[in-house]
Design an enzyme around this catalytic site. Sequence first.
Site, PDB file in Angstrom:
ATOM      1  N   TRP A 238      41.391  78.233  10.942  1.00 41.36           N
ATOM      2  CA  TRP A 238      40.626  77.070  10.486  1.00 41.36           C
ATOM      3  C   TRP A 238      39.251  77.587  10.086  1.00 41.36           C
ATOM      4  CZ3 TRP A 238      38.633  72.756  14.287  1.00 41.36           C
ATOM      5  CH2 TRP A 238      38.116  71.688  13.547  1.00 41.36           C
ATOM      6  N   HIS A 239      38.728  77.051   8.996  1.00 36.81           N
ATOM      7  CA  HIS A 239      37.441  77.523   8.475  1.00 36.81           C
ATOM      8  C   HIS A 239      36.456  76.363   8.471  1.00 36.81           C
ATOM      9  CE1 HIS A 239      40.623  80.056   6.793  1.00 36.81           C
ATOM     10  NE2 HIS A 239      39.783  81.029   7.082  1.00 36.81           N
ATOM     11  N   SER A 240      35.330  76.552   9.139  1.00 36.43           N
ATOM     12  CA  SER A 240      34.337  75.483   9.227  1.00 36.43           C
ATOM     13  C   SER A 240      33.044  75.966   8.581  1.00 36.43           C
ATOM     14  CB  SER A 240      34.114  75.088  10.690  1.00 36.43           C
ATOM     15  OG  SER A 240      33.245  73.983  10.732  1.00 36.43           O
TER      16      SER A 240
END
Length: 312
Positions: A238-240
């Site tokens: 997941w990329h935030s």
Amino acid sequence: MTKKIPLLIDTDPGVDDALALLMAFSDPGHQLVGLTIAAGNVGLEHTVRNALKLCEVAGREDVPIYAGCADPLLHPAADAAYVHGRDGFGDIGYTPASRTAETEHAALAILRLSHEHAGELLLVALGPLTNIALALKLDPTLPQRIKRFVVMGGAVSAHGNITAAAEFNIAFDPEAAHIVFLAFPHIDLADWEAVIAHGFLHVEAEQWLQADSPRARFYERISLQTRHWSADRRGDHWHSADALAMAYALQPEGALELLERPVAVEMAGTLTRGATVVDWNRQEGRPDNATLLMRYDQARFEGLIRAALAAT
Ligand code: BDR
Ligand code: CA
């Protein structure tokens, strides 16, 4: 005791903005002096409502919220509701916060706060740069009063996320980004490619989201839709984006590799509108105006996220 660094965040919440804001809320070294709200991920009405709700959930109703521009400076742009939900917070149907935004416009609040904290202010931009560009047009001396300016935006080698070459925040309002990149002598840039290099595992994030805190419970719900979207398209990690920019803003000592280069914004390209053009070879004689975040301490980044969610 050392004095806290005054922090002003311009943001378009947005699921990843929300995580970045939770990080800022729980940081002991910074005093959050306000949130100025941009349109971007979804319309301004929703981004303001989301900022108010997040502050309520986190017990930070002391933080004033200022609504900004509802549209890009010149050209209409499509939002990112397909990532963040139609309301920008995963369409969970939350009860709106009881508080409303201040009456002062975001651009005016940016200028006022830059005077109140002249020479000390850390300004962090997590959305399209419309409000900051407007503030610059009202008062071009703004950069002189900002100590440090961190921007989440761009794609330094043109691996974009919204088009082949451009990243969402810059592509949403390229004219505003152009004004901002020209006016500020120095920007600390956390771009989309750095974000891709600093993903964290969905399975681990799911554990953090089980923390027994109102923040984690709310964030688990508002992020569900975007986590599914992300897992479908990008796999295990997941990329935030805004969380990485906030880690760099709050703890710059966590940066492991930085590069200085001149950066300009493309406004006219047929395929490249909104691209951030980095002059890697310094061929055009312009001064370096940006520090590019290439690598950040992953363990420190994840520790900041866990702390923001009150997870261990
Ligand atoms: C940026 O675009 C928005 O959708 C996110 O909130 C982030 O600020 C990533 O490209
Ligand atoms: Ca954002």
